[in-house]
Write an enzyme that holds these catalytic residues in place. Sequence first.
Site, PDB file in Angstrom:
ATOM      1  N   ARG A 258     -25.409  -1.001   7.755  1.00  0.00           N
ATOM      2  CA  ARG A 258     -25.122  -2.424   7.596  1.00  0.00           C
ATOM      3  C   ARG A 258     -25.483  -3.213   8.848  1.00  0.00           C
ATOM      4  O   ARG A 258     -25.593  -4.441   8.809  1.00  0.00           O
ATOM      5  CB  ARG A 258     -23.644  -2.629   7.273  1.00  0.00           C
ATOM      6  CG  ARG A 258     -23.098  -1.682   6.218  1.00  0.00           C
ATOM      7  CD  ARG A 258     -21.739  -2.103   5.731  1.00  0.00           C
ATOM      8  NE  ARG A 258     -21.876  -2.843   4.489  1.00  0.00           N
ATOM      9  CZ  ARG A 258     -20.873  -3.500   3.903  1.00  0.00           C
ATOM     10  NH1 ARG A 258     -19.701  -3.545   4.483  1.00  0.00           N
ATOM     11  NH2 ARG A 258     -21.060  -4.125   2.778  1.00  0.00           N
TER      12      ARG A 258
ATOM     13  N   GLU B   2     -19.458  -4.753  10.820  1.00  0.00           N
ATOM     14  CA  GLU B   2     -20.374  -3.884  11.560  1.00  0.00           C
ATOM     15  C   GLU B   2     -21.446  -4.663  12.305  1.00  0.00           C
ATOM     16  O   GLU B   2     -21.838  -4.302  13.424  1.00  0.00           O
ATOM     17  CB  GLU B   2     -21.023  -2.874  10.607  1.00  0.00           C
ATOM     18  CG  GLU B   2     -20.069  -1.843  10.040  1.00  0.00           C
ATOM     19  CD  GLU B   2     -19.346  -2.300   8.791  1.00  0.00           C
ATOM     20  OE1 GLU B   2     -18.534  -1.527   8.241  1.00  0.00           O
ATOM     21  OE2 GLU B   2     -19.595  -3.453   8.352  1.00  0.00           O
TER      22      GLU B   2
ATOM     23  N   LYS C   7       0.832  -1.186   0.000  1.00  0.00           N
ATOM     24  CA  LYS C   7       0.000   0.000   0.000  1.00  0.00           C
ATOM     25  C   LYS C   7       0.876   1.249   0.000  1.00  0.00           C
ATOM     26  O   LYS C   7       1.819   1.362   0.785  1.00  0.00           O
ATOM     27  CB  LYS C   7      -0.908  -0.010   1.237  1.00  0.00           C
ATOM     28  CG  LYS C   7      -2.128   0.882   1.148  1.00  0.00           C
ATOM     29  CD  LYS C   7      -3.105   0.588   2.278  1.00  0.00           C
ATOM     30  CE  LYS C   7      -4.396   1.376   2.117  1.00  0.00           C
ATOM     31  NZ  LYS C   7      -5.391   1.051   3.154  1.00  0.00           N
TER      32      LYS C   7
END
Length: 634
Positions: A395, A367, A280
Amino acid sequence: MDLLSIKNPSFLKDLSTDQLEGLSQDVRDFLIEKLSVTGGHIGPNLGVVELTIALHRIFSSPDDKFIWDVGHQAYVHKILTGRASEFDTLRQYKGLCGFPKRNESEHDVWETGHSSTSLSAAMGMAAARDIKKETNYVVPIIGDGALTGGMALEALNHIGHAKTDMIVILNDNEMSIAPNVGALHTILGKLRTDGKYTKAKDELDYLLKKIPAVGGKLAATAERVKDSLKYLLVSGMFFEELGFTYIGPIDGHSYEELERNLRSAKKMKGPVLVHVITKKGKGYSPAEQDKIGTWHGTGPYKMETGAFLKSSTTAPSWSGLIAEGVQKAARVDPRVVAITPAMPVGSKLEGFAKEFPDRMFDVGIAEQHAATMAAGLATQGMKPFLAIYSTFLQRAYDQVLHDICRQNLNVFIGIDRAGLVGADGETHQGVFDISFMRSLPNMVLMMPKDENEGQHMVHTAFAYNDGPIALRYPRGNGLGVEMDADLKEIPIGSWEVLKPGKDATILTFGTTIPMALEAAMALSNNGIDVEVVNARFIKPLDEEMLHRIVRKDTPVLTVEEAILQGGFGSSILEFYEEYNYSSDLIHRMGIPDRFIEHGEVDLLLNEIHLTKESIVSTIEKAIKNDPQNRRVVL
């Protein structure tokens, strides 16, 4: 290479390896420069440059379907599909979207913004392909962090069971927004370090062919030997057991490895998972060195140094203010714990985690699990604080309803990024939580007018012991108000009058209070005396104050930075209906019945007419049209 001249990715098939390497550097230089001005998800995109180029080189989009999970890593894909010239407008009002957008390009076949959806979407596309007897490839690209989402695991289970032809690209950079956590992260870590996987697998296949195919007990013994050998020699059996052919791990920055393995995957039947290791932020030192997720998504920065261009405000961030309040509460109450679904940095809970490591739970991108875990903690007398963005709370709706509210548990939900969030656009605008939260029995929902009231609301939430309570707070910084030294409880359901007035009343809360006060001042200059009420408790309503307001028999305007359907204004209409008041004088302002795209919040508010000027105009018309000597119907 002139990236602005790219129209479609077909040119990639004719490039040499040296030319591909040059293109990679050109793309990275372009992204670093452009995003230094606009901001955006620089870390994820710098990490997938070679992977994206290789995918477009080996496959043929849009016939072959690329489904980007989350979508914040699709900038390179956008460049290769002819949108480089629009990058000056990235995430700007009416400009290029920061996520895949179907109306932008035929190459964007799936819109996203939330994680863990790509595999389910890919299964749907692959099923449609098979029904229509087509032969295109379906290629979802999912990050290792997104695999912790239950939806992704559900899809893996189905795809493997159905033996669907599909090539799943697992982009493994060891981070989502923050460093990943959990058992799956550990499994992938073992695979990353086991470079002998593919060789061991090939040798195992050769060895198993030497076992004779005989019947009876010897055959059963042979099968057990096969299974034992697989687990002995091959450490990466997780995906194989799910029904996938596993390829990897491979270097996601090596064109030779990428192309060889992608071509091999194309020849295989059934589901294939290609495990690609990427870095990344690759190619930009500040982003490469990031260990906590600061460079996942940023605002503008100085390209030469990586220093962020800071806001001139000295007011605290809302997320930081709330997190600090939770941390203070934890110092005096050992029952206070904090839970976040992979957002410890965004929710500013790093300080809490450092001070109370045993009471801080980052559950990854999960979540639903986070909400029900909070409920479980509450059943045992703990006081959980669940920090979750409004857009991601969607969610966990069933868990909030079924597990928290139905059991009337003392869970404190911090609804971060409530209201319009700007550049991330329609997938992230936090405008629906009022509508779906206020309909839940036992729920208390509040929003402060400023950071001082915010700290008192945190204190109020932890002192509350009669069920779930939620605090909405916006993205960005507070107003810079003076902070009280002593914390106090705010009576549940109580509103406050910020400005008295006899001709009309504005009911509002949170970010729209300054707008309402400015409108009231403008109306005062026009001879109209307007009352402004801080309706800080969205649920329950301050019914005593509402009865007083109704009996004034003057226009009432509700203002909310949230969707109108089922929102705060709707609750006022319901109050009028319940008590048999005429609602003719009720007017509502808020987010209209549509998704709001990306752009600066002020521009978005102006577009939907949620402004001081609109408040002034609405009240002036309401007073002008009010019949004389009108009486309330009791």
